[in-house]
Write an enzyme that holds these catalytic residues in place. Sequence first.
Site, PDB file in Angstrom:
ATOM      1  N   GLU A   1       0.812  -1.222   0.000  1.00  0.00           N
ATOM      2  CA  GLU A   1       0.000   0.000   0.000  1.00  0.00           C
ATOM      3  C   GLU A   1       0.845   1.271   0.000  1.00  0.00           C
ATOM      4  O   GLU A   1       0.527   2.237  -0.702  1.00  0.00           O
ATOM      5  CB  GLU A   1      -0.958   0.011   1.203  1.00  0.00           C
TER       6      GLU A   1
ATOM      7  N   HIS B   1      -9.352  -5.509  11.345  1.00  0.00           N
ATOM      8  CA  HIS B   1      -9.937  -5.255  10.025  1.00  0.00           C
ATOM      9  C   HIS B   1     -11.312  -4.609  10.100  1.00  0.00           C
ATOM     10  O   HIS B   1     -12.084  -4.686   9.151  1.00  0.00           O
ATOM     11  CB  HIS B   1     -10.007  -6.569   9.221  1.00  0.00           C
TER      12      HIS B   1
END
Lengths: 431, 328
Positions: free
Chosen positions: B60, B129
């Site tokens: 990322e 998450h």
Amino acid sequence: MAKIIGLPKLSPTMEEGTLVSWAKKEGDTVDVDDLLAEVETDKATMEFRSFDRGVLLKILVPEGVTLEAEVPVAIIGKAGEDITELLAQVESAGAAATEAAPAAESAPAAESAPESASASVSAAESGPASAPESVPAPVSASAPGSRGGRVISSPLVRRLARERSIDLRSVQGSGPHGRIVKRDIESYAGPVAARSMLGGERLPPEVRQASSMRRTIARRLTESKQTIPHYYLTIDCDIGPLSDARKAMNAELEADGKKVSLNDLIIKAAAVALRRVPEVNASFMGKEIHYHQVVDISVAVAVDEGLMTPVIRDADRKGIGQIAEEVRELAGRARDRKLSIEEMTNGTFSISNLGMYGIEEFTAVINPPEAAILAVGTIREEPIVQAGAVVPGRRMRFTMSCDHRIVDGATGARYLAAFKRIIESPLNMLL
Amino acid sequence: MRELRYREALREAMLEEMERDERVFLMGEEVGHYQGAYKVSEGLLDKFGERRVIDTPIAEAGFAGIGIGAAMVGLRPIIEFMTWNFSFVAFDQIISNAAKIHQMSAGALQVPIVFRGPNGSARQVASQHSHAVAPFYVSIPGLYVCQPSTPRDAKGLLKTAIRSNNPVVFLEGETLYGVKGEVPDEGVEELIPFGESRVARNGADCTIVTWGRPYYVAMAAAEKLAADGTECEVIDPRTLRPLDMGPIIESVRRTNRCVVVHEHWPYGGPGAEIVDRVQREAFDYLDAPVERVTGLDVPMPYALNLENEVLPTEERIIDAVKRVSYAK
């Protein structure tokens, strides 16, 4: 060393005052001349400034309470100083005063003591006082919606109460901790009108505390009517010349953005007439009569909660433009309740005008120790007979209330005749 | 109007903007050959080819940085995070570069980039998450933050985001992708400007401010409250930065009460910001303290029954509305 601070007499006529708000809180340092609190006296909201230096150790009365002058309101001393003894002294004086009250009222020596006080927070607090160091009993905070002497309410409710002039101390709160919420204030104000319209249950009157201004008005006017033998003289004047004079003056003043009113001209005319008949410009003071060397005209001004009388000093010697400016400025401050005591006391003659409401004539109550008050009616347009012919006329009626103790009928009549000459021939003012 | 799913609305927005402007490209994990982890980018690779729909490795920080660089030299990248939880490794790129370059270059450089992807809890993806990330990004001057609740808002705001000359954090919702809603017909272009709250439901008794997944919970709670005679006004700010307080303040001045409902944690963030502004701008109109119904102040548990307790529930919203209404 710590000392007890009493509510000062902030004006010569002040007998009691409402402690509107504290400017300092406990623990704050206080210097000489620091603002301690705002106090509403009989006619104005005044600043209560400190004569002492130190730390505000204890506030003895909450905001909103009405007290007699000299009653202890705070203790000032050095930081951390032990004040238990002073507190005990304050408390025992309060208790003693309550017990001693009936005796004090009947005692001739009570002349020097203020009238019995009643604190406005709740009926339980009234503490008739006989000695300067007396205090009302400690304030009980049992009013609905209050906790620790403070009314608990939502911000919305506070705004609505301000707008609708509702005293929240009289509203029962239904929220947590007795908080007054919207539905409480709405059910408080709403059903009164609705239910009485239906002709159902007869509701008791809504009880509100009279403001200190209202109580002062009540006391002074009752005293006036009970002690002064009033009589009344009415005179009808042709107001045409004065109206025309005003029009001409305003045309002159227009460039400066200024204006004079008919009332300003009447003030001037009344003042000049007082110079010509000085017996009316006097005060009856028991064994003496005071003939005033100055002509100071009190002008009655309606304000939200009542009436105020700012004074135009030396109105006989001032130009009409200046009178107009002063009246406007003083009336504005009267409505904001920002007049000082000096600005509304020691007039020598009063004028009250209800012409703007269409009142043709009325009688006014004398403002003691003045000897007379002039009540001004509205302008009437009507036919008048002049030299045998009917012509359109503009008329105005003036009614003077006189104190018969010093102004006899003929004297009053002479005054009004002099006044009429000026009104009907305004150039006369210049003589 | 037709009905589209939230994911289809987003896809249309990207497709229309990529057709309109060839500088627009999409980059991220599984956006191409896999057709998108949540099928948002389905079909885009076939239509625009590998130069404009680019699959990346699991990196990322790298592809966020590449996107920022591309934006600085004139392209208009859309960077998809598989979830916003993974943006944390790209945090420095977003905060220190995307949000700062325009100011640090004295206006010489612009960063027209959109970072988008699903935000918040999905279903049993546990604490690492399930982040609702709005509080992290909304506090950064230099970023726009959108969090659309409906398909129509998703499409209209994403088109505005792609045309923005400054970086946009675009927060979607995994549980929202299947939600259906009205979207303007094909050929009718709708751009929803940033900084315009939407009144989703009218009511005179209480103002509910909400966005994202709890929007639907709050709307359902409002229906139940209406059955009991309490009509809630529901307002969705749609963009959290800039935040349009106008309709919210106007509403609170009428209802005199306000409940803010959001998924993110209670400490700080846009939820607390809205409460702060309401109490300052509508102080004299409040009949009760402003309440919040938030995700609970814990790392998200894995167990489904616990996760359901942590997220704002209809019951908690109804209770809060009743409390500010002083009912029962």
